[in-house]
Design a protein around this motif. Structure first.
Motif: not given
Length: 245
Positions: A49-61, A67-80
């Motif tokens: 799942v790519p993260l468009a920004d670092s807002r907590p609501l973006t990440a937790v969503s 997780a709801h789909e039964g999968r482990v999240p892999v959050l994709v982000a740039d270094q910042r």
């Protein structure tokens, strides 16, 4: 999807395929199948799942949806973005502090039982935390501003529909005729503004909703806590970080 985000997602997908995963397109996410335990320690497929920004609501969503789909999240982000989201994923997971659970504020607002919204003055840091009072099963939820207690709700469930009573907050606001915002103090109108910015300039700001983990991650908590952060550098090299303890 932004071009940079798309490139980073492609880099992670290519890296996973190089590790022996099979990656398929499935709408909002890419799902990796194979031997996920080597990366996550959990026998479940992965949702990239790519993260468009670092807002907590973006990440937790993103975490909750995967997780709801039964999968482990892999959050994709740039270094910042990765550096900015790391505190949210580190222990205590999705919290500011574990002791008397201190919550991360998010941009959602506190909707009150009369459909108005809670607000406070503009001075002082806003903090949401639980206070047990010696009762661990149902601690109260406290809002403080600048170290001063503003209100106390019976529990985090007091934020659920229909929301807290108007009397729980000294100030509230609502959109009135002509789209203008009206601020109330104990039920009496004390100001009218053309925008939230004008409200802030006059000393009032909306109260941010606290990020209560169980209100977002309603099931498959083990998968959510196994979240991987995949950061991609300027050379498109991928680094994975697990936050499990």
């Amino acid at each position: 999807m932004l071009p940079t985000v798309s490139r980073h997602t492609a880099a992670v997908t290519d890296d996973l395929e190089g590790r022996g995963f099979t990656v398929d397109e499935e709408g909002w996410a890419n799902v990796a199948h194979g031997g996920p335990e080597a990366l996550t320690g959990v026998d479940a497929s992965l949702a990239v799942v790519p993260l468009a920004d670092s807002r907590p609501l973006t990440a937790v969503s993103a975490i909750a949806n995967a997780a709801h789909e039964g999968r482990v999240p892999v959050l994709v982000a740039d270094q910042r973005t990765g550096r900015e989201v790391e505190p949210l994923l580190s222990e205590p997971f999705l919290l500011e502090d574990r002791e008397d659970r201190e919550f991360v504020p998010i941009e959602d607002r506190i909707r009150l039982s009369d459909d108005s919204y809670a607000c406070v003055g503009t001075g002082g840091q806003i903090e949401w935390f639980e206070h047990s009072n010696g009762v661990t099963d149902s601690p109260s939820l406290v809002l403080s501003v600048g170290g001063d207690r503003v209100t106390t709700l019976g529990s985090v469930d007091g934020l659920a529909c229909p929301g807290p009573s108007v009397s729980a907050f000294q100030y509230s606001y609502a959109r009135g005729e002509g789209g203008r915002f009206r601020v109330f103090e104990s039920g009496q109108a004390v100001g009218q503004y053309t925008s939230i910015g004008a409200m802030r300039a006059d000393g009032f700001r909306p109260v941010p909703l606290p990020l209560v983990p169980e209100h977002h991650v309603r099931d498959h908590g083990r998968l959510a806590r196994a979240t991987l952060l995949a950061t991609v550098d300027s050379d498109q090299e991928v680094n994975y970080r697990s936050f499990q303890v």
